[in-house]
Design a protein around this motif. Structure first.
Motif, PDB file in Angstrom:
ATOM      1  N   UNK A  89     -13.203   1.481 -14.897  1.00 24.36           N
ATOM      2  CA  UNK A  89     -14.027   0.408 -15.480  1.00 24.36           C
ATOM      3  C   UNK A  89     -13.407  -0.099 -16.782  1.00 24.36           C
ATOM      4  N   UNK A  90     -12.885   0.834 -17.560  1.00 25.25           N
ATOM      5  CA  UNK A  90     -12.256   0.448 -18.832  1.00 25.25           C
ATOM      6  C   UNK A  90     -11.039  -0.442 -18.560  1.00 25.25           C
ATOM      7  N   UNK A  91     -10.299  -0.088 -17.508  1.00 26.51           N
ATOM      8  CA  UNK A  91      -9.094  -0.861 -17.193  1.00 26.51           C
ATOM      9  C   UNK A  91      -9.469  -2.296 -16.777  1.00 26.51           C
ATOM     10  N   UNK A  92     -10.486  -2.419 -15.938  1.00 25.52           N
ATOM     11  CA  UNK A  92     -10.907  -3.751 -15.487  1.00 25.52           C
ATOM     12  C   UNK A  92     -11.349  -4.577 -16.707  1.00 25.52           C
ATOM     13  N   UNK A  93     -12.090  -3.940 -17.591  1.00 25.87           N
ATOM     14  CA  UNK A  93     -12.555  -4.643 -18.787  1.00 25.87           C
ATOM     15  C   UNK A  93     -11.375  -5.047 -19.686  1.00 25.87           C
ATOM     16  N   UNK A  94     -10.382  -4.168 -19.767  1.00 23.63           N
ATOM     17  CA  UNK A  94      -9.173  -4.425 -20.567  1.00 23.63           C
ATOM     18  C   UNK A  94      -8.433  -5.662 -20.026  1.00 23.63           C
ATOM     19  N   UNK A  95      -8.322  -5.733 -18.685  1.00 23.01           N
ATOM     20  CA  UNK A  95      -7.630  -6.874 -18.061  1.00 23.01           C
ATOM     21  C   UNK A  95      -8.346  -8.182 -18.404  1.00 23.01           C
ATOM     22  N   UNK A  96      -9.676  -8.105 -18.530  1.00 19.49           N
ATOM     23  CA  UNK A  96     -10.445  -9.327 -18.808  1.00 19.49           C
ATOM     24  C   UNK A  96     -10.421  -9.745 -20.282  1.00 19.49           C
ATOM     25  N   UNK A 132      -6.941   7.594   5.097  1.00 18.69           N
ATOM     26  CA  UNK A 132      -7.540   8.639   4.257  1.00 18.69           C
ATOM     27  C   UNK A 132      -6.972   8.755   2.854  1.00 18.69           C
ATOM     28  N   UNK A 133      -6.255   7.710   2.371  1.00 23.12           N
ATOM     29  CA  UNK A 133      -5.689   7.775   1.017  1.00 23.12           C
ATOM     30  C   UNK A 133      -6.799   8.054   0.008  1.00 23.12           C
ATOM     31  N   UNK A 134      -6.523   8.976  -0.893  1.00 19.20           N
ATOM     32  CA  UNK A 134      -7.518   9.305  -1.919  1.00 19.20           C
ATOM     33  C   UNK A 134      -6.850   9.196  -3.273  1.00 19.20           C
ATOM     34  N   UNK A 135      -7.668   8.971  -4.291  1.00 21.32           N
ATOM     35  CA  UNK A 135      -7.118   9.088  -5.639  1.00 21.32           C
ATOM     36  C   UNK A 135      -6.773   7.775  -6.308  1.00 21.32           C
ATOM     37  N   UNK A 136      -6.775   6.652  -5.585  1.00 21.53           N
ATOM     38  CA  UNK A 136      -6.565   5.383  -6.289  1.00 21.53           C
ATOM     39  C   UNK A 136      -7.847   5.036  -7.034  1.00 21.53           C
ATOM     40  N   UNK A 137      -7.697   4.568  -8.272  1.00 17.52           N
ATOM     41  CA  UNK A 137      -8.877   4.254  -9.088  1.00 17.52           C
ATOM     42  C   UNK A 137      -9.161   2.762  -9.159  1.00 17.52           C
ATOM     43  N   UNK A 138      -8.094   1.947  -9.204  1.00 18.58           N
ATOM     44  CA  UNK A 138      -8.290   0.487  -9.201  1.00 18.58           C
ATOM     45  C   UNK A 138      -7.346  -0.094  -8.156  1.00 18.58           C
ATOM     46  N   UNK A 162     -14.104  -7.777  -8.969  1.00 15.00           N
ATOM     47  CA  UNK A 162     -13.995  -8.710 -10.087  1.00 15.00           C
ATOM     48  C   UNK A 162     -12.736  -9.545  -9.854  1.00 15.00           C
ATOM     49  N   UNK A 163     -12.851 -10.876  -9.860  1.00 12.26           N
ATOM     50  CA  UNK A 163     -11.668 -11.703  -9.611  1.00 12.26           C
ATOM     51  C   UNK A 163     -10.556 -11.439 -10.631  1.00 12.26           C
ATOM     52  N   UNK A 164      -9.339 -11.364 -10.112  1.00 10.78           N
ATOM     53  CA  UNK A 164      -8.161 -11.130 -10.967  1.00 10.78           C
ATOM     54  C   UNK A 164      -7.375 -12.432 -11.117  1.00 10.78           C
ATOM     55  N   UNK A 165      -6.899 -12.959  -9.998  1.00 11.78           N
ATOM     56  CA  UNK A 165      -6.086 -14.187 -10.016  1.00 11.78           C
ATOM     57  C   UNK A 165      -6.497 -15.060  -8.839  1.00 11.78           C
ATOM     58  N   UNK A 166      -5.967 -16.269  -8.795  1.00  7.29           N
ATOM     59  CA  UNK A 166      -6.076 -17.060  -7.561  1.00  7.29           C
ATOM     60  C   UNK A 166      -4.765 -17.794  -7.341  1.00  7.29           C
ATOM     61  N   UNK A 167      -4.584 -18.306  -6.148  1.00  9.35           N
ATOM     62  CA  UNK A 167      -3.314 -18.971  -5.850  1.00  9.35           C
ATOM     63  C   UNK A 167      -3.275 -19.474  -4.421  1.00  9.35           C
ATOM     64  N   UNK A 211      -8.552  -9.658  -6.219  1.00  5.75           N
ATOM     65  CA  UNK A 211      -9.630  -9.048  -7.009  1.00  5.75           C
ATOM     66  C   UNK A 211      -9.291  -7.635  -7.459  1.00  5.75           C
ATOM     67  N   UNK A 212     -10.088  -7.157  -8.399  1.00  7.38           N
ATOM     68  CA  UNK A 212      -9.989  -5.749  -8.789  1.00  7.38           C
ATOM     69  C   UNK A 212     -11.220  -5.041  -8.231  1.00  7.38           C
ATOM     70  N   UNK A 213     -10.998  -3.883  -7.644  1.00  8.36           N
ATOM     71  CA  UNK A 213     -12.120  -3.131  -7.069  1.00  8.36           C
ATOM     72  C   UNK A 213     -11.869  -1.644  -7.272  1.00  8.36           C
ATOM     73  N   UNK A 214     -12.950  -0.864  -7.165  1.00  8.77           N
ATOM     74  CA  UNK A 214     -12.843   0.588  -7.358  1.00  8.77           C
ATOM     75  C   UNK A 214     -13.201   1.274  -6.032  1.00  8.77           C
ATOM     76  N   UNK A 215     -12.259   1.987  -5.435  1.00  6.91           N
ATOM     77  CA  UNK A 215     -12.576   2.654  -4.169  1.00  6.91           C
ATOM     78  C   UNK A 215     -13.593   3.776  -4.371  1.00  6.91           C
ATOM     79  N   UNK A 216     -14.361   4.067  -3.341  1.00  7.04           N
ATOM     80  CA  UNK A 216     -15.344   5.159  -3.436  1.00  7.04           C
ATOM     81  C   UNK A 216     -14.682   6.499  -3.712  1.00  7.04           C
ATOM     82  N   UNK A 217     -13.388   6.601  -3.327  1.00  4.11           N
ATOM     83  CA  UNK A 217     -12.666   7.862  -3.501  1.00  4.11           C
ATOM     84  C   UNK A 217     -11.996   7.964  -4.876  1.00  4.11           C
TER      85      UNK A 217
END
Ligand code: N2P
Length: 340
Positions: free
Chosen positions: A265-272, A67-73, A121-126, A251-257
C-alpha cells in the motif's frame, strides 16, 4: 571448548539474517519504471525491493494460475484486473491507506473493468500501434494492413500477445476487438495465417532493439515503448492506425497471496506522489492519470499529441474486455496459429 561452541559464529550469522530488511516483491511490465525511484523507496521505508518483469497479461495470469506466491504489487491491464478479481486473486484496495489517490484524474476513478477501483489503482494509459523505421517507407503509415505487405517480408514483428494480435485482425475486418463470434475468430485466424508468411516472429521483448538496429522495418508495439526509441533515434516513428487500436489502462494491484500488504500500500501511494509520477512519465513516455504530476512533467511531453492523443484517436480505440470462458476458445486458435 565444547563442540557446540564451534557452531556459534554460524548461528549468529543465521540469526542476523533473520532480522533482514522487509522485502517488497514487484511484478511489472518490461521498461515500465524509473529505476532510481525504487532505490528511493527502499531508503525511505528501509526495505528491499525484488523486481521482476513480464511481457503480457496472459503471462502474468499463467504465473498466478500456476500458484506463484509472494508478489506484493502487480501491474495488470484493465481487462486482466477483471479476470484476476473474478478469480478471487486480488486483495481489495483500502482507499484510506492510499491518501495520494486525491491526485487521480476523476475520469479514471470509476472504470468499467473495476467499478469504484475496488481492486486496482490506475498506473498509466496508452495505445497499441506501429513503430517503424522512416528510412524504410516513403509515406507515413496509417493502416494495420502494412503488416500484409510482402515487400517487408521477414522485417516485421507482431507482439507476442493473443488479444493484441487478434485485435489487429478484428479491426481490419471491421469487428470489435472484443468480438466473441467463432466465425469472426476463424476469419481473423485466416487473415493472420496469411500475414504469418511475412512475419519474422511474434515477440514483445526484443523487437524494439531489432527496430533500432535496423534489422526489422516495423513492429507492432505500445506507444510509450516506441517513444522511448524515438527519443534515442529520430528515424523511428509511431502511428496509431486509422482502423482503430487498443487503448489500455495498466494498473497497480495487490494479489491475495501478497506477503507484505502494508508495504504494498505504501508503494502504491508513493507512486501516486506527483513528483514521483512526473519522473516516471518523463522516463517511460506513458501518461499517468495524475492531475498534479501533469503540471510537473517536461512541457515537450505534455504538448505531444501522440503521447496525450486527441479525442478522435481515443474515440476510434477500444479497451480490451475480459472475454470470460470464450478466452479458452481464442487461446486454442492462437496456439494453432503460433505452431503452424
Ligand atoms: C510496458 C508496456 C505495457 C503496455 N513497457 C501494455 N499494457
Amino acid at each position: 571448548m565444547k563442540k557446540w561452541m564451534l557452531l556459534l559464529p554460524i548461528v549468529m550469522v543465521l540469526s542476523s539474517c533473520g532480522s533482514k530488511l522487509p522485502e517488497l516483491h514487484i511484478y511489472n511490465w518490461d521498461d515500465y519504471i524509473e529505476k532510481s525511484i525504487l532505490k528511493e523507496f527502499e531508503k525511505e521505508y528501509n526495505c528491499r525491493i525484488i523486481y521482476d518483469t513480464f511481457a503480457s497479461n496472459e503471462d502474468l495470469l499463467a504465473k498466478f494460475q500456476a500458484g506463484a506466491k509472494g508478489y506484493d504489487v502487480i501491474f495488470p491491464s484493465d481487462y486482466m484486473v477483471n479476470t484476476l478479481a473474478s478469480q478471487d486473486m486480488l486483495y481489495p484496495i483500502q482507499h484510506d491507506k492510499i491518501p495520494n489517490l486525491k491526485y487521480l484524474d476523476e475520469q479514471f476513478s470509476n472504470p468499467p473493468y473495476d467499478p469504484g477501483l475496488m481492486y486496482s489503482i490506475p498506473y498509466t494509459y496508452g495505445f497499441s500501434g506501429i513503430g517503424y523505421d522512416t528510412d524504410a517507407f516513403d509515406n507515413e503509415l496509417n493502416s494495420w494492413k502494412i503488416f500484409w505487405d510482402a515487400a517487408y517480408n521477414d522485417r516485421m514483428i507482431l507482439l507476442d500477445d493473443m488479444r493484441e494480435v487478434f485485435g489487429i485482425a478484428f479491426k481490419i475486418l471491421g469487428y470489435s476487438i472484443n468480438d466473441t463470434d467463432p466465425k469472426h475468430l476463424a476469419e481473423a485466424a485466416e487473415l493472420l495465417k496469411e500475414q504469418k508468411k511475412y512475419l519474422r516472429k511474434y515477440d514483445s521483448a526484443m523487437s524494439k532493439n531489432l527496430l533500432l538496429s535496423g534489422e526489422v522495418a516495423l513492429i507492432h508495439h505500445w506507444s510509450g515503448d516506441v517513444y522511448q526509441l524515438i527519443e534515442e533515434d529520430g528515424r523511428i516513428a509511431f502511428s496509431i492506425p486509422e482502423e482503430g487500436s487498443v487503448l489500455f489502462t495498466d494498473c497497480m494491484a495487490i494479489p491475495k497471496t501478497a506477503q507484505n500488504l502494508e508495504l504494498a500500500e505504501k508503494f502504491i501511494d508513493f507512486i501516486l506522489r506527483p513528483e514521483i509520477s512526473a519522473r516516471i512519465i518523463n522516463t517511460i513516455w506513458y501518461p499517468m492519470p495524475n492531475t498534479k504530476a501533469l503540471e510537473l512533467i517536461d512541457p515537450e511531453i505534455r504538448s505531444d499529441e501522440n503521447i496525450f492523443p486527441p479525442a478522435e484517436v481515443i474515440k476510434r480505440s477500444e479497451f480490451l474486455q475480459d472475454l470470460g470462458e470464450y478466452t479458452s476458445v481464442m487461446e486454442k486458435v492462437w496456439t494453432e496459429l503460433k505452431i503452424n
